[in-house]
Each structure stands twice: as structure tokens, then as C-alpha cells.
Design an enzyme around this catalytic site. Structure first.
Site, mmCIF file in Angstrom:
data_model
loop_
_atom_site.group_PDB
_atom_site.id
_atom_site.type_symbol
_atom_site.label_atom_id
_atom_site.label_comp_id
_atom_site.label_asym_id
_atom_site.label_seq_id
_atom_site.Cartn_x
_atom_site.Cartn_y
_atom_site.Cartn_z
ATOM 1 N N ASP A 195 0.860 -1.184 0.000
ATOM 2 C CA ASP A 195 0.000 0.000 0.000
ATOM 3 C C ASP A 195 0.896 1.233 0.000
ATOM 4 O OD1 ASP A 195 -0.086 1.005 3.143
ATOM 5 O OD2 ASP A 195 -0.027 -1.173 3.001
ATOM 6 N N ASP A 239 -9.238 3.395 6.523
ATOM 7 C CA ASP A 239 -8.046 3.344 7.367
ATOM 8 C C ASP A 239 -8.384 4.000 8.704
ATOM 9 O OD1 ASP A 239 -5.604 3.628 8.603
ATOM 10 O OD2 ASP A 239 -4.586 4.537 6.899
ATOM 11 N N GLU A 273 -7.088 4.651 12.223
ATOM 12 C CA GLU A 273 -5.921 4.686 13.097
ATOM 13 C C GLU A 273 -5.783 6.098 13.659
ATOM 14 O OE1 GLU A 273 -1.966 5.047 11.046
ATOM 15 O OE2 GLU A 273 -3.104 4.246 9.343
#
Length: 320
Positions: free
Chosen positions: A26, A114, A116
């Protein structure tokens, strides 16, 4: 809905079918310019590219990464960096769909959220300090629902063990891309409220041809055929990666004429151009070295290429 098929596939997997051959990466702006042909030559067959962050952020390398990765034959997908600290989930999802909407569907990796800790003015923002598990779950669920309702594709969630165990188990209906950068491709441990995993990010400091500096490395929980099923592409006889590289279609994206290079020992018997929904649009028997696509509207198509040894290849085409 693809969601039903996706999770039927996901929960049919077991550790016994785990393999280390379906590897990928990624990327984001931090990898700068990527040579995607070299990435594929290094046996990294799929990649996510960061598309957006929050309600307005755009990764400046996304367009280059997604286009050049597709052109090289890498299976590409887009991910969004969540900012629940600043925005509603719908605002974040709208930004993502506006930028990456054309790269969601058959032939692409599932879109990914994502989840985080973000940074604000150089300081880490710990989302578990700002939101209860129920609040963060609701935010993530709203993002996932917005994207799925718009595209018909169930997204997946990227997170580490802290968040996999913090959000409610209601989110485990979505595939897990688990961050555990312990350096090996073995199945991850302590995956929180999930019962299974789809991808593991096993390194943040990987070295891959075509990329200067570190890059994240990922392993898929399944075979190459399973990966083809996940992205909605199947073939009766799956070719090897080496065979696939011997067929090239260019330019891609294409405006009018698509050129064909076939370095396999067998000639091409036919090519079927299909829409992203799987509808056959054009049949070309015994094609030579080019196809006229000037009559097609701007969209994403798939070329199903049949060789005379009954091997089938699927190539994604973006028509300008």
C-alpha cells in the site's frame, strides 16, 4: 449485493488454505513516484493507494499511482484515511467517493477505511480518548454504509489490534485488513472482535523494486484464485503471473485505439469487451494488433482474452 458474496467467500476461508503467494503493498505520497512495472516484476500483484483524508484531503500521488498501477497490470484499490476527530463520516465518505469512485467495483480491491490515530499539527490524536467504542463504531459504520450504498461494494476496514478490539463486534461483518508489522506473513494474532482476516499488513519497512525507500507490505489470506474471486473476476483456466505479463494492452486509459501485444506461444482466439457489470458489449474474433474502441463511452471495461489453448486472461480497461 456484492456484500453477500464477499462474506460467503471470507468465512469459507480457513488457515489451511493460507498461502504466501498473493503479496501486495500500500502506498501514498510518501513513496513519491513509483515504477509500477518494477513493482509487478517484484511479484507484488496488488496495491492500495491512498486517495483521500478527512472531508477535503487528497493524496497528491493518488492519480499517478492508480493510473500507472492499472497500466502496469497491478490489481489496484483505493483507501481513505479516517478523520472522525474533525468531520462526520458522511463528509469523509463523500470526499472519498468523489475522488475514488471510478476505482471501485469489479477488477479492483475493495475500498478500505483506514482507522488509526491521525496527527493534528504534528501531535498524535488518540481516537479512543475522544470517542467511546459505540461512538467510534457508529462513525465507522456510517462511512461504510455510505460507500456501500453508493457503489454496491462492501468496504473493508484497516486497523491494528487496539482498534480491532475497541470497536464493537457489529463491524466484523466487514473484511479485516489487519496491521501487525511483525515481519512475517503468518496469520495475525489478537484480531480483536473479528473472527477472521482478509489481509495482513506485515511490514512498514519493506523494500520493493520500483520504490525508493520503505513501503508497507501485505499478504492476502488465500490463493490467487481466491483473490480473483474477491475482486469479481474469474476464469476457467487461471494463467500464471508470467503468462499474464506476456499480454499487454496499451495505452490504458485509452481514447480510441487499444493496441495488443501477445508474447505467448498461442494466438488470441477472441476478445470480449465487457462492462463493469459483466455485460458483453463487443466480440472480436481472431484480433490482430489493435482494437477500435472509439464507439464506447467513457467508463471502465474488462477485456476477456481467450487464447487458442483455452487460457483466459482478464484485463481492465479505462476508456477516456
Amino acid at each position: 449485493m456484492q456484500k453477500i458474496l464477499f462474506f460467503s467467500f471470507l468465512y469459507s476461508l480457513s488457515i489451511s488454505c493460507f498461502c504466501q503467494s498473493a503479496l501486495g503493498i500500500d502506498v501514498s505520497m510518501w513513496q513519491n513516484t513509483v515504477n509500477w512495472q518494477d513493482v509487478l516484476s517484484d511479484d507484488k500483484v496488488y496495491a492500495w493507494a491512498k486517495a483521500t483524508e478527512g472531508k477535503t484531503g487528497l493524496d497528491p500521488q493518488f492519480s499517478n499511482n492508480i493510473t500507472n498501477g492499472i497500466n502496469a497490470g497491478v490489481i489496484m484499490g483505493a483507501y481513505h484515511f479516517a478523520r472522525p476527530d474533525n468531520n462526520t463520516a458522511v463528509e469523509d465518505a463523500t470526499n472519498f467517493l468523489n475522488v475514488a469512485g471510478n476505482y471501485i467495483g469489479n477488477g479492483f480491491l475493495p475500498p478500505a477505511l483506514d482507522l488509526e490515530n491521525p496527527y493534528n499539527n504534528g501531535q498524535v490524536v488518540v481516537l479512543t480518548n475522544l470517542f467511546s467504542s459505540a461512538q467510534l463504531t457508529d462513525w465507522a459504520q456510517s462511512w461504510m454504509t455510505t460507500v456501500e450504498n453508493q457503489t454496491g461494494v462492501a468496504p473493508i476496514i484497516y486497523c491494528n489490534g487496539n482498534y480491532a478490539g475497541y470497536v464493537n463486534s457489529s463491524l466484523n461483518i466487514y473484511g479485516l485488513w489487519f496491521a501487525q508489522p511483525n515481519g512475517d506473513t503468518l496469520p495475525p494474532t489478537n484480531i480483536g472482535n473479528w473472527n477472521n482476516w482478509l489481509f495482513k499488513q506485515y511490514s512498514w519497512t519493506g523494500s520493493v523494486a520500483g520504490i525508493n525507500g520503505d513501503v508497507d507490505l501485505n499478504v492476502f489470506n488465500g490463493t490467487k484464485a481466491d483473490l480473483n474471486n474477491l475482486i469479481g473476476i474469474n476464469s476457467s483456466k487461471t494463467p500464471s503471473l508470467v503468462e499474464e505479463r506476456k499480454i499487454k494492452l496499451f495505452p490504458n486509459p485509452v481514447e480510441k485505439t487499444l493496441h495488443i501485444v501477445n508474447n505467448n506461444p498461442f494466438e488470441i482466439e477472441q476478445i470480449i469487451i465487457k462492462s463493469s457489470q459483466g455485460k458483453s458489449i463487443k466480440l472480436i474474433l481472431n484480433p490482430t494488433n489493435f482494437i477500435d474502441l472509439s464507439d464506447l463511452s467513457s467508463s471502465i471495461y474488462f477485456a476477456e482474452i481467450l487464447l487458442k489453448n483455452n487460457t483466459t486472461f482478464i484485463k481492465k480497461i479505462i476508456k477516456k
